[in-house]
Design a protein around this motif. Sequence first.
Motif, PDB file in Angstrom:
ATOM      1  N   ASP A  19      27.702 -39.476  -1.004  1.00 45.85           N
ATOM      2  CA  ASP A  19      29.146 -39.334  -1.126  1.00 45.85           C
ATOM      3  C   ASP A  19      29.708 -40.391  -2.073  1.00 45.85           C
ATOM      4  OD1 ASP A  19      29.351 -37.183   0.671  1.00 45.85           O
ATOM      5  OD2 ASP A  19      29.328 -38.555   2.381  1.00 45.85           O
ATOM      6  N   LEU A  21      33.040 -42.047  -3.692  1.00 47.99           N
ATOM      7  CA  LEU A  21      34.478 -42.224  -3.527  1.00 47.99           C
ATOM      8  C   LEU A  21      35.085 -42.726  -4.834  1.00 47.99           C
ATOM      9  CD1 LEU A  21      34.717 -43.908  -0.002  1.00 47.99           C
ATOM     10  CD2 LEU A  21      34.762 -41.478  -0.594  1.00 47.99           C
ATOM     11  N   ILE A  36      42.459 -41.441  -3.554  1.00 45.86           N
ATOM     12  CA  ILE A  36      41.020 -41.566  -3.312  1.00 45.86           C
ATOM     13  C   ILE A  36      40.483 -40.171  -3.012  1.00 45.86           C
ATOM     14  CG2 ILE A  36      39.212 -42.555  -1.862  1.00 45.86           C
ATOM     15  CD1 ILE A  36      41.157 -44.878  -1.283  1.00 45.86           C
ATOM     16  N   LYS A  38      36.828 -37.807  -2.485  1.00 41.49           N
ATOM     17  CA  LYS A  38      35.384 -37.811  -2.221  1.00 41.49           C
ATOM     18  C   LYS A  38      34.709 -36.648  -2.919  1.00 41.49           C
ATOM     19  CE  LYS A  38      33.696 -36.784   1.944  1.00 41.49           C
ATOM     20  NZ  LYS A  38      33.330 -36.948   3.370  1.00 41.49           N
ATOM     21  N   LEU A  44      41.181 -37.895   0.222  1.00 42.70           N
ATOM     22  CA  LEU A  44      41.287 -38.778   1.386  1.00 42.70           C
ATOM     23  C   LEU A  44      42.673 -39.396   1.479  1.00 42.70           C
ATOM     24  CD1 LEU A  44      37.818 -40.578   1.309  1.00 42.70           C
ATOM     25  CD2 LEU A  44      38.453 -38.398   2.358  1.00 42.70           C
ATOM     26  N   ALA A  85      43.779 -43.950   3.708  1.00 40.16           N
ATOM     27  CA  ALA A  85      42.377 -43.518   3.778  1.00 40.16           C
ATOM     28  C   ALA A  85      41.553 -44.395   4.719  1.00 40.16           C
ATOM     29  CB  ALA A  85      41.764 -43.542   2.382  1.00 40.16           C
ATOM     30  N   LEU A  87      40.443 -47.416   4.129  1.00 42.37           N
ATOM     31  CA  LEU A  87      39.361 -47.959   3.313  1.00 42.37           C
ATOM     32  C   LEU A  87      39.803 -49.256   2.649  1.00 42.37           C
ATOM     33  CD1 LEU A  87      38.295 -44.637   1.520  1.00 42.37           C
ATOM     34  CD2 LEU A  87      37.017 -45.787   3.320  1.00 42.37           C
ATOM     35  N   ASP A  91      34.848 -50.243  -0.535  1.00 41.64           N
ATOM     36  CA  ASP A  91      34.308 -48.902  -0.272  1.00 41.64           C
ATOM     37  C   ASP A  91      34.343 -48.002  -1.511  1.00 41.64           C
ATOM     38  OD1 ASP A  91      33.961 -49.309   2.588  1.00 41.64           O
ATOM     39  OD2 ASP A  91      36.154 -49.265   2.698  1.00 41.64           O
ATOM     40  N   ILE A  92      35.072 -48.424  -2.542  1.00 45.20           N
ATOM     41  CA  ILE A  92      35.276 -47.584  -3.727  1.00 45.20           C
ATOM     42  C   ILE A  92      34.068 -47.667  -4.658  1.00 45.20           C
ATOM     43  CG2 ILE A  92      36.749 -47.164  -5.728  1.00 45.20           C
ATOM     44  CD1 ILE A  92      38.011 -46.514  -2.980  1.00 45.20           C
ATOM     45  N   TYR A 333      35.130 -38.034 -11.220  1.00 45.35           N
ATOM     46  CA  TYR A 333      33.868 -37.733 -10.545  1.00 45.35           C
ATOM     47  C   TYR A 333      32.958 -36.881 -11.423  1.00 45.35           C
ATOM     48  CZ  TYR A 333      30.630 -35.519  -7.255  1.00 45.35           C
ATOM     49  OH  TYR A 333      29.498 -35.040  -6.631  1.00 45.35           O
TER      50      TYR A 333
END
Length: 355
Positions: A19, A21, A36, A38, A44, A85, A87, A91-92, A333
């Motif tokens: 996954d 992010l 954010i 995924k 998110l 989110a 987060l 976490d990114i 992405y």
Amino acid sequence: MNYLENVNKKLEKLKNKKDILVLGIESSCDETSISIVKNGREILSNIVSSQIDIHKRFGGVVPEVASRNHVKAINNCLTLCLNEANLTLKDIDLIAVTFGAGLIGALMVGVNFAKALAYANNIPLIKVDHIKGHICANFLCFEDLKPPFLCLLTSGAHTELIKVEDYNKFTLIGASLDDACGECFDKVARVLGLPYPGGPKIEKLARNGQKNISFLKENRELKHTFNFSYSGLKTAVINYIHKLSQNNEEINKENICASFQAEAFDELIDKTIRASKMLGDDYKNIVIAGGVSANSYLRDNLTNKASKENLKVYFPKISLCTDNAAMIASSGYYNFLYNENLADLTLTPKARIDV
């Protein structure tokens, strides 16, 4: 170890990560947005701070005012986005930022903010074309949607027909040769005394009007192409309104809006369907993108006419039609998957980017 060395190591690790992010940043015009997403498909969080109420008093977006308000809003948008989110920046995996097309000053705020975040947290930075971001808004709404398809992009600054062969492979097959469709709506609205933004106001008045005015004859030069021209239509409508005013005749705004809206969109609809049929069975899916895609006349009439030709039309959710960072994160992405548009700390914004 410098930033690029750290980033390259992280990119290698991300290749095996299930996954991904992506933090998206959008500031190309008058919306400050951070999101954010995924794996390019699941939102998110998506925070949008709009400046519409600020620019209403000017009748349109003032670039300097937009830039200053992006500076005020962007850090708070980041905080809200991460909190929503649940987060942190640790976490990114990637940061995707709009670097063009748009207002240079506005873009600069987002680009510099993205570079600072990327550098401080050793996060890979990806530059995103705003136009391609709009196309990706549909990936956030339709799980089954994938290329190839035909895209009609219509916004305040762009009106284009794009052949989308793959997630990162685009071919322009038609465009406006002058004003964009959305720009035309705003200028006509201003002459009618309607507040900014003009598109929704024209659509609302058009619902109670009749399509009984013809502003322009068919443009023979453009008839057999996939290009458009809105400058002539804009001028014809404005001249019509001025003539009524000079003669002290009644200005029926509802009929003017209904007639103008139909004339502006009918050509878009017909050429989109014709382009889809010309491209063949692989392009029977038609994707609509951009702020103007929120218009109900365009949605209803394109869907109805396309269905008669066994074509399927995809419209993004209304909340994702206008500028937002979720579409930028989604595009980022797919850039990552194709190993394209990785940026470094020398990234600078561009006012214009060709497809």
